[in-house]
Design a protein around this motif. Structure first.
Motif, PDB file in Angstrom:
ATOM      1  N   ILE A 172       1.092  -0.980   0.140  1.00  9.98           N
ATOM      2  CA  ILE A 172      -0.215  -0.190   0.004  1.00  9.98           C
ATOM      3  C   ILE A 172       1.042   1.145  -0.111  1.00  9.98           C
ATOM      4  N   LEU A 224       1.291   4.472   2.140  1.00  9.10           N
ATOM      5  CA  LEU A 224       0.559   4.975   3.544  1.00  9.10           C
ATOM      6  C   LEU A 224       0.900   6.537   3.640  1.00  9.10           C
ATOM      7  N   TYR A 227       1.843  -4.891   3.543  1.00 11.85           N
ATOM      8  CA  TYR A 227       0.757  -5.231   4.629  1.00 11.85           C
ATOM      9  C   TYR A 227       0.392  -6.517   4.485  1.00 11.85           C
ATOM     10  N   VAL A 279      -4.865   5.498   3.250  1.00 13.66           N
ATOM     11  CA  VAL A 279      -4.304   4.640   2.540  1.00 13.66           C
ATOM     12  C   VAL A 279      -4.722   4.387   1.023  1.00 13.66           C
ATOM     13  N   SER A 335      -4.580   1.472  -2.024  1.00 13.41           N
ATOM     14  CA  SER A 335      -4.385   0.245  -2.444  1.00 13.41           C
ATOM     15  C   SER A 335      -3.942   0.054  -3.973  1.00 13.41           C
ATOM     16  N   THR A 368      -8.672   4.336  -2.497  1.00 19.65           N
ATOM     17  CA  THR A 368      -7.979   5.265  -1.657  1.00 19.65           C
ATOM     18  C   THR A 368      -9.076   5.681  -0.504  1.00 19.65           C
ATOM     19  N   LEU A 402      -4.607  -0.557  10.648  1.00 13.80           N
ATOM     20  CA  LEU A 402      -5.281   0.141   9.892  1.00 13.80           C
ATOM     21  C   LEU A 402      -7.023   0.109   9.539  1.00 13.80           C
ATOM     22  N   GLU A 455     -10.343   0.892   8.564  1.00 18.51           N
ATOM     23  CA  GLU A 455     -10.799   1.786   7.425  1.00 18.51           C
ATOM     24  C   GLU A 455     -11.954   2.607   8.255  1.00 18.51           C
TER      25      GLU A 455
END
Length: 283
Positions: A33, A35, A52, A87, A89, A93, A136, A138
């Motif tokens: 990811i 970060l 991750y 974050v 991916s 986002t 982390l 979401e």
């Protein structure tokens, strides 16, 4: 004077964003990811490529290894000071809240990481500090997810490709667990279950929103949509069977279930892209 580490990270960041999460070099084929944290002292945003671990539900895990350095990485010190992070991916986002794991929860998570990649243990052996593990979470927002795409059709294709990549990683992990390792690892089980849940959520969203939307505007697409709904039911059955198999420890029982799901899901995704993306982009 240029900073070699910053230059290296920026090349990874640029490649990651240009190719929707696909990169080469040391991160090729891994879970990565971007970060973005807020500087502990400066208050300015800083973006870092970080490996991750899937952890099910609405959170992923990152480890502040810094390659086994004696000091915590800057991004870790930043998120301790400012726990809200961003974050990326490669497809999505989103904002997340960082929580540093402690005690047995941290130790279990780190053991799973080591089980999937001995490199984490090597980093720990190089330093006296205990490598922090950070969850982390979401932060749920109203409305559709933020997908890094230029059109609705591209968004669908990118989401599909993310499922393809994750399933390929799981198959590779299954293949690599040989040479006397005859049981299903805890982290591999989490990877599979996280994938299953994500796929279920995606198909539920299509059944409830995208398919009715397209059926209303394109009645001629009814046969294709009916077929896709039927395939969703079939794939849900395969996912349920995989979940059941994952409750055991027999690695040899899991491989054929993953292969069956891979074959049918790939055909389903390809058919959906062929039939619906032109309609989505016109709509």
């Amino acid at each position: 004077m240029t900073n070699p580490i910053q230059d290296f990270n920026q090349r990874i960041i640029d490649e990651f964003r240009a190719h929707h999460g696909r990169v080469g070099g040391p991160f090729e084929g891994g879970r990565l990811i971007l970060l973005t944290t807020t500087g502990a002292r400066t208050g300015t945003p800083h973006t870092t490529p970080v490996g991750y671990l899937p952890d099910g539900g609405d959170r992923i895990l990152v480890i502040a290894s810094a390659g086994g350095s004696s000091r915590h990485p800057d991004w870790y010190r930043n998120l301790v000071a400012h726990p809200q992070v961003t974050v990326e991916s490669g497809v999505f986002t989103y904002e997340a809240k960082a929580v540093v794991l402690a005690g047995e929860e941290r130790d279990r998570a780190f053991a799973r990481a080591v089980e999937s990649d001995r490199g984490w243990a090597a980093y720990q052996e190089k330093t006296d500090r205990v490598l922090p593990v950070v969850a982390l979470h979401e932060i749920a927002r109203p409305g559709p997810p933020n997908i890094n795409a230029s059109s609705p059709g591209e968004a669908i294709r990118l989401v599909h490709d993310a499922f393809r990549r994750e399933l390929a990683l799981i198959r590779e992990e299954l293949s690599s667990r040989s040479g006397g390792i005859g049981t299903l690892g805890a982290q591999l089980r989490v990877n599979c279950l996280t994938f299953c849940q994500g796929l279920h959520n995606h198909h539920t969203g299509e059944d409830m929103a995208m398919f009715p939307f397209l059926a209303d505007r394109h009645p001629e697409a009814a046969p294709a949509i009916d077929r896709l709904r039927t395939e969703h039911e079939r794939i849900a059955t395969l996912v349920a069977e995989l979940r059941q198999t994952l409750s055991g420890t027999d690695l040899d029982a899991v491989r054929p279930e993953v292969d069956r799901l891979t074959t049918e899901l790939e055909a389903h995704l390809t058919y959906e892209e062929e039939q619906l993306i032109p309609l989505i982009d016109r709509a």
